[in-house]
Design an enzyme around this catalytic site. Structure first.
Site, mmCIF file in Angstrom:
data_model
loop_
_atom_site.group_PDB
_atom_site.id
_atom_site.type_symbol
_atom_site.label_atom_id
_atom_site.label_comp_id
_atom_site.label_asym_id
_atom_site.label_seq_id
_atom_site.Cartn_x
_atom_site.Cartn_y
_atom_site.Cartn_z
ATOM 1 N N SER A 1 -3.042 5.356 -3.287
ATOM 2 C CA SER A 1 -3.324 5.054 -4.602
ATOM 3 C C SER A 1 -5.231 5.369 -4.548
ATOM 4 O O SER A 1 -5.818 5.227 -3.442
ATOM 5 C CB SER A 1 -3.222 3.776 -5.025
ATOM 6 O OG SER A 1 -2.049 3.485 -4.936
HETATM 7 N N1 SAH Z 1 0.181 0.964 -1.746
HETATM 8 C C1 SAH Z 1 0.384 2.341 -1.243
HETATM 9 C C2 SAH Z 1 0.447 3.428 -2.274
HETATM 10 C C3 SAH Z 1 1.549 4.158 -1.716
HETATM 11 S S1 SAH Z 1 2.568 5.315 -3.073
HETATM 12 C C4 SAH Z 1 -1.118 2.687 -0.361
HETATM 13 O O1 SAH Z 1 -1.805 1.900 -0.601
HETATM 14 O O2 SAH Z 1 -1.170 3.480 0.201
HETATM 15 C C5 SAH Z 1 4.042 4.143 -3.600
HETATM 16 C C6 SAH Z 1 4.870 3.902 -2.354
HETATM 17 O O3 SAH Z 1 5.985 3.013 -2.809
HETATM 18 C C7 SAH Z 1 5.499 5.090 -1.719
HETATM 19 O O4 SAH Z 1 5.225 5.004 -0.335
HETATM 20 C C8 SAH Z 1 6.965 4.873 -1.944
HETATM 21 O O5 SAH Z 1 7.849 5.409 -0.726
HETATM 22 C C9 SAH Z 1 6.967 3.491 -2.270
HETATM 23 N N2 SAH Z 1 8.255 2.869 -3.097
HETATM 24 C C10 SAH Z 1 8.763 3.699 -4.229
HETATM 25 N N3 SAH Z 1 9.837 3.021 -4.487
HETATM 26 C C11 SAH Z 1 10.009 1.950 -3.697
HETATM 27 C C12 SAH Z 1 11.096 0.965 -3.642
HETATM 28 N N4 SAH Z 1 12.198 0.747 -4.507
HETATM 29 N N5 SAH Z 1 10.835 0.138 -2.593
HETATM 30 C C13 SAH Z 1 9.891 0.180 -1.636
HETATM 31 N N6 SAH Z 1 8.831 1.240 -1.891
HETATM 32 C C14 SAH Z 1 8.864 1.918 -2.528
#
Ligand code: SAH
Length: 223
Positions: A72
């Site tokens: 993000s």
């Molecule tokens: N907080 C992260 C943002 C990553 S983007 C950072 O700081 O880098 C969002 C993430 O949510 C992705 O890796 C995606 O695989 C995950 N995601 C999406 N749906 C999900 C679910 N149902 N359960 C767990 N993770 C999920």
């Protein structure tokens, strides 16, 4: 020490000055919680992206982390963290969507314990090795579909979701304690997502729409 062209460029672009510029941009955009800003200036964001992206790590942009996912943008991390902490300290925070691990790393400096879950194994493994190398010992991880939360470690006095579901999964409401706060982007399409702040009181749940946002979709199942 041998300085290669790469390491010189790398040092410049990831230096404390570069991080301080990121902090100033957060202030310019209206982030006011200095603890959050200072924490973000100290967590090495360049170690949460691929080496090829390291020189861009402190720009106010989301960046690819593989598997079609993104870390993000700093503003979103700062704003969500600030909203989560606005009402006092948090002891147990659940994050859904570990991704690179950056958001969890920032939280780990500001709350007692972070429980973070991710549905993509490969991303979770890489985040785990970062937590280990950087010695973030109060981050607990689990490979699971976050639709179910993490009941055995709940209830949580903070929940942060970093992918956008169409609507908030029931388990996340259930695992939010009274007095707890949840920050979650909701919306079916990129153009129509809003960041919600959900608080739980003895009377029930209260929802506030905070910002328009753009997050990757919340998906079900593991991969
Ligand atoms: N907080 C992260 C943002 C990553 S983007 C950072 O700081 O880098 C969002 C993430 O949510 C992705 O890796 C995606 O695989 C995950 N995601 C999406 N749906 C999900 C679910 N149902 N359960 C767990 N993770 C999920």
């Amino acid at each position: 020490m041998i300085l290669t062209a790469h390491s010189i460029a790398g040092v410049g672009m990831t230096s404390q000055r570069t991080r301080n510029r990121m902090a100033d941009r957060l202030r310019d955009r209206g982030v006011v919680d200095e603890r959050v800003i200072e924490t973000m200036a100290s967590v090495p964001r360049h170690l949460f992206v691929d080496e090829a992206m390291a020189t861009r790590a402190y720009e106010d942009a989301s960046l690819p982390i593989g598997q079609g996912q993104t870390i993000s943008q700093p503003y979103a991390v700062a704003r969500m963290t600030e909203l989560l902490l606005a009402d006092g300290p948090r002891e147990r925070v659940l994050e859904v969507g570990t991704g690179s691990g950056y958001q969890a790393a920032v939280l780990s400096r500001l709350v007692d314990n972070v429980y973070t879950v991710e549905r993509i194994k490969n991303l979770l493994d890489r985040a785990r090795s970062r937590f280990k190398a950087l010695e973030y010992r109060n981050i607990h991880t689990r490979y699971t579909d976050g639709s179910w939360g993490w009941a055995s470690n709940g209830p949580f006095d903070g929940i942060i979701v970093t992918a956008a579901p169409r609507s908030v999964p029931a388990a996340l409401y259930e695992q939010l304690s009274v007095g707890g706060r949840m920050v979650v982007p909701v919306g079916a399409r990129l153009e129509t997502q809003s960041l919600l702040l959900i608080t739980r009181t003895l009377e029930g749940f209260h929802e506030q729409r905070m910002h328009d946002v753009k997050f990757v979709p919340f998906l079900s199942g593991k991969s």
